[in-house]
Design a protein around this motif. Structure first.
Motif, short mmCIF file in Angstrom:
data_model
loop_
_atom_site.label_atom_id
_atom_site.label_comp_id
_atom_site.label_asym_id
_atom_site.label_seq_id
_atom_site.Cartn_x
_atom_site.Cartn_y
_atom_site.Cartn_z
N LEU A 1 -4.61 6.59 3.31
CA LEU A 1 -4.99 5.17 3.23
C LEU A 1 -4.26 4.32 4.25
CD1 LEU A 1 -6.67 3.18 1.52
CD2 LEU A 1 -4.65 2.81 0.13
N ASN A 2 -3.01 4.67 4.53
CA ASN A 2 -2.18 3.79 5.35
C ASN A 2 -2.06 4.22 6.80
OD1 ASN A 2 -0.96 1.70 3.46
ND2 ASN A 2 -0.71 3.61 2.34
N THR B 1 -2.06 8.15 -0.41
CA THR B 1 -1.34 7.02 0.17
C THR B 1 -1.22 7.16 1.68
OG1 THR B 1 -0.06 7.04 -1.87
CG2 THR B 1 0.70 5.60 -0.12
N ALA C 1 0.81 -1.22 0.00
CA ALA C 1 0.00 0.00 0.00
C ALA C 1 0.84 1.27 0.00
CB ALA C 1 -0.94 0.00 1.20
N THR D 1 -14.27 7.13 1.06
CA THR D 1 -13.16 6.19 0.80
C THR D 1 -12.05 6.91 0.05
OG1 THR D 1 -14.04 5.50 -1.33
CG2 THR D 1 -14.74 4.23 0.58
N GLY E 1 -7.96 2.08 5.40
CA GLY E 1 -8.35 1.12 4.37
C GLY E 1 -9.84 0.97 4.16
#
Lengths: 283, 604
Positions: B130-131, B127, A262, B232, B137
């Protein structure tokens, strides 16, 4: 810390994936650097090539190389035709971005119309073959793609450096008026270059069909990475595009192996940001 | 400034605000909300990217940052929804300030490179979100977040918030377009270096526009978070937002305050016509095709093109105030030179200083002491020292490549000096940025005229008056500009675009622009080259009149007749060094000078 084998394997797959990045970046870098046209449609063309390869392969059982023999010249002609439109309307760098965005949406819609939004996979007997070097696996198709990318990058480099047409193209990119005063017929060469760039999208498309699973929306997923490759490699620099592709490929796949998949985009884009801020003169 | 468009905008906004009270079905509320949201996004994008030409593909980053700010605060920290919105605007604005503070310092990072950089920032931000625990996630649900009922239903609230933001952003675009900030941004769009030299604080203006643009996008994101109620990373930071925003603005006309709004309405509505089923796919293709056609046929955008068509229909000239300009020009041309030239040196002491004080700093005017500058290995200036006294005309001559233009670029702050000191009166110029130097009273012309291509001749000059040392408001600056246009004989061309002028007129536009700031020192870089003898004669007359107004003049020139005629003193540069200075006739007879110009044989 991952094992040496894992690291080695991730470097190999990074290099191979990077070859495909480089292949896609090649055509983009040429038209941007030498014609001052930012061609978003390049990605859509590549996927059109991929879907055609898939169609010819599954419906008519053509081998991929035979499809390539048809697709690549056809795309050359398509590239020439597109450039005729651009030249007629005197499309500038910014409007080219918008017009080719429109072209991308049209191609994406057409692809979705014919092949639906579902995933498509072109099954070939050689899809899963690979050779083994020591503990490392090298998949045949990916290797072939990377080798083709290398060959095309070197050939393009030689073409731009050594032939009259190449030199004339570079001269026109630098100063169109002076080049024209020295008798360079920029218009004719622009058509040639635009055709070559589209033909490269065709080559990339054939490999995309062989290597990955196809879906129309994927046209957009390559965009960011490949633009990063084009900039890092330097505009109109074929070998630079290839090397940058390999660099990004390896950095992504090593990040995937060492950290987690990711976080991979962070590496390539941070690299791009650093290069842009530190050396904006490259492009 | 005309307040009518703002009033009309407010009236439309208020009218739309009554719709939920009249029982508009929720479907239409939500459709109209989407249009409002895109109007706010596209309009805010154009503040930096349309006005100043810094094409950003990073609008999705700010929109997304706003969305996740509201999502995180409302869902995890239970902050009331409305309270999250200011934060959703503030954080992206700060983010933009941070990015801008780094990126705007890099001179060559313009155009498509800036666009890619901002796109890359979007992916990096995605990124990270998201992390980390911001998302992690699975996405963030806002189903349980209470939405205050301003009118009737929660969708009514979202509708009203969207409407308010859209109205606010269009009003902001209108106000900025008519302001000092807007004029500066338009100038940055056309030629950033010249804008800076004319006194526009380009760095600060770009930062302000970027922060404003990001802040509005962030609030739009905050509202959108509750509209979608499930946030999201994939949806939020997709390529859709930046691309649609760019397309809407360009379609409508990114340099006009109404353009992005019109583009947003057109595209959102036409996309909505094709939803669901296979026709949606073909519909999208049709919209894309229409877009291509519009861009190819109306490259400047729908709004500017229609406005022009409308004016032509009504038989009015292209510029709104052309009639007023013509009237002012004839009026000004009657008492032309005295009125204009007398306006120099506003801050100068009323009576000339006594001769004994002649070498105090204030009387010395412009002063260069031991100035060095190298480009790579080439030393363009090697220890140049010269002075231009107050009200003095100094001719700077020398062969091509001797460093004359480099010296002008150093004085005006375009480049920094490697060593040495440049001063104007008591103020040191070295180390200051070009716009500060302009405000201290230095102005220059360019050898090859560099007017702002998209501003009218009048606005070109008004910009210099607005940002010069005697900075004035919009109305005063335009009045001032008209006088200078009349002074240089361009009164009748006030409404024209610079591209319509011939070389001689463009040279005089350069001159008018340099004068309009009421400078203490004027640097003239080959204003006479390329002019015919009659034009040279009138230019020489103008330069005399300028000096009569009290300004110091340093002029680079190859037309020797004019040098002899005008200069009090002449300084000769060769290979970056001063080889002679003094009385024009003596200096030009100096054997060293003759050798430099004509070769050794003639010097004997």
């Amino acid at each position: 810390m991952p094992s040496v084998t894992l690291l080695g394997q991730s470097i190999v797959s990074g290099l191979l994936a990077g070859g495909l990045y480089g292949l896609l970046a090649l055509g983009l870098s040429l038209s941007w650097g030498l014609l001052r046209l930012v061609n978003l449609g390049h990605f859509a063309l590549a996927f059109l090539g991929a879907y055609l390869t898939y169609q010819l392969g599954t419906a008519f059982h053509w081998p991929a190389w035979a499809s390539a023999l048809v697709i690549v010249p056809a795309f050359f002609a398509l590239g020439v035709g597109l450039h005729a439109v651009f030249a007629y309307f005197r499309v500038t760098e910014f409007t080219s971005l918008l017009v080719t965005f429109g072209i991308t949406v049209i191609l994406e819609s057409l692809i979705q119309w014919f092949w639906t939004a579902d995933f498509r996979r072109f099954e070939t007997p050689y899809a899963s073959t690979s050779s083994r070097i020591g503990p490392l696996f090298v998949p045949t198709l990916e290797l072939l793609a990377a080798l083709t990318a290398t060959a095309l990058a070197l050939a393009t480099w030689a073409w731009l450096r050594l032939t009259y047409v190449g030199k004339a193209l570079r001269a026109s990119a630098e100063d169109p008026e002076i080049a024209a005063a020295f008798g360079v017929n920029h218009r004719a060469q622009a058509f040639l270059l635009s055709g070559v760039s589209a033909a490269y999208a065709g080559v990339a498309g054939v490999f995309i069909a062989l290597i990955s699973t196809l879906a129309p929306a994927q046209i957009w997923s390559w965009l960011g990475v490949v633009f990063a490759v084009v900039i890092i490699g330097g505009l109109a620099n074929p070998v630079g595009a290839l090397l940058a592709g390999l660099l990004i490929g390896v950095s992504e796949s090593v990040t995937m192996a060492v950290v987690t998949p990711a976080w991979a985009p962070l590496v390539s884009f941070s690299l791009l940001i650093l290069i842009l801020v530190a050396r904006p003169g490259r492009a | 400034m005309n307040a009518r468009p703002l009033a009309a905008l407010l009236a439309v906004g208020l009218g739309l605000a009554t719709l939920p009270l009249m029982g508009l079905p929720a479907f239409y509320e939500s459709f109209l909300y989407l249009i409002f949201s895109w109007v706010a996004l596209a309009t805010s994008w154009s503040l930096l990217s349309g006005y100043a030409g810094y094409f950003s593909f990073g609008h999705g980053a700010f929109f997304g940052a706003g969305m996740y700010t509201t999502a995180t605060l409302a869902a995890s920290f239970k902050v009331p929804f409305l309270w999250t919105l200011p934060v959703a605007g503030l954080l992206p604005a700060l983010l933009a300030l941070g990015i801008g503070a780094v990126v705007f310092r890099v001179r060559r990072l313009r155009g498509e490179l800036f666009g890619l950089l901002t796109l890359a920032i979007t992916f990096v931000l995605a990124t990270i979100v998201l992390n980390t625990r911001i998302d992690g996630g699975p996405g963030v649900y806002l189903i349980g977040v209470p939405i205050p009922r301003l009118v009737g239903s929660p969708t009514g609230t979202v509708y009203l918030l969207g409407l308010a933001l859209a109205t606010l952003s269009v009003a902001t675009a209108k106000v900025v377009a008519g302001s000092r900030l807007g004029l500066g941004l338009f100038a940055i769009h056309d030629d950033e270096d010249v804008a800076e030299v004319k006194g526009v604080p380009t760095f600060r203006y770009k930062l302000v526009a970027f922060a404003l643009s990001a802040g509005i996008a962030g609030v739009a994101g905050g509202i959108h978070a509750v509209y979608v109620s499930y946030v999201t990373v994939g949806e939020t930071f997709s390529i859709t937002v930046p691309l649609y925003v760019v397309l809407m603005s360009i379609l409508g006309g990114a340099r006009h305050w109404l353009g992005p709004m019109v583009g947003a309405v057109l595209i959102t509505a036409s996309l909505y016509l094709f939803t669901g089923g296979q026709t949606a796919v073909l519909g999208r293709a049709a919209v894309a095709l229409a877009l291509i056609l519009v861009i190819l046929l109306l490259p400047e955008g729908v709004v500017p093109a229609s406005l022009r068509g409308w004016r032509r229909l009504r038989g009015r000239p292209a510029a709104p105030d052309a009639a007023a300009v013509a009237a002012a020009a004839t009026a000004a041309s009657i008492d032309r030179p005295a009125g204009a030239a007398g306006r120099f040196m506003v801050e100068a002491p009323a009576s000339p200083p006594p001769p004994a004080a002649a070498d105090t700093a204030a009387a010395r005017g412009l002063e260069c002491v031991d100035v060095w500058r190298a480009f790579g290995g080439i030393e363009a200036l090697r220890g140049v020292s010269l002075e231009v006294g107050r009200g003095e005309i100094v001719g700077l001559v020398g062969p091509n490549g001797s460093g004359k233009t480099t010296l002008i670029n150093l004085v005006s702050g375009h480049y920094g000096a490697d060593r040495g000191r440049i001063a104007l009166g008591e103020a040191t110029l070295t180390g200051r940025s070009a716009h500060e130097i302009a405000r201290l009273g230095v102005s220059r012309t360019y050898q090859i005229p560099r007017p702002f291509a998209n501003l009218s001749v009048l606005d070109n000059v008004a910009l210099a008056a607005t940002f010069g040392p005697a900075a004035s408001g919009a109305g005063a600056a335009r009045a001032e500009a008209r006088e200078w246009l009349a002074f240089t004989g361009l009164g009748r061309r006030a409404a024209a675009r610079p591209a319509e002028l011939n070389l001689h007129e463009r040279k005089f536009l350069e001159l008018a622009r340099a004068l309009a700031s009421r400078p203490r020192v004027i640097l003239l870089d080959e204003v006479l080259s390329g002019l015919n003898p009659g034009e040279i004669a009138s230019a020489v007359r103008l330069i005399r009149e300028i000096r009569a107004g009290g300004a110091s003049i340093l002029f680079v020139e190859h037309v020797m007749r004019a040098v002899l005629e005008l200069s009090d003193r002449v300084v000769v540069l060769n290979e970056g060094e001063v080889i002679a200075a003094g009385d024009p006739r003596e200096v030009l007879r100096d054997p060293r000078v003759v050798r430099v110009y004509l070769g050794t044989r003639h010097a004997a």
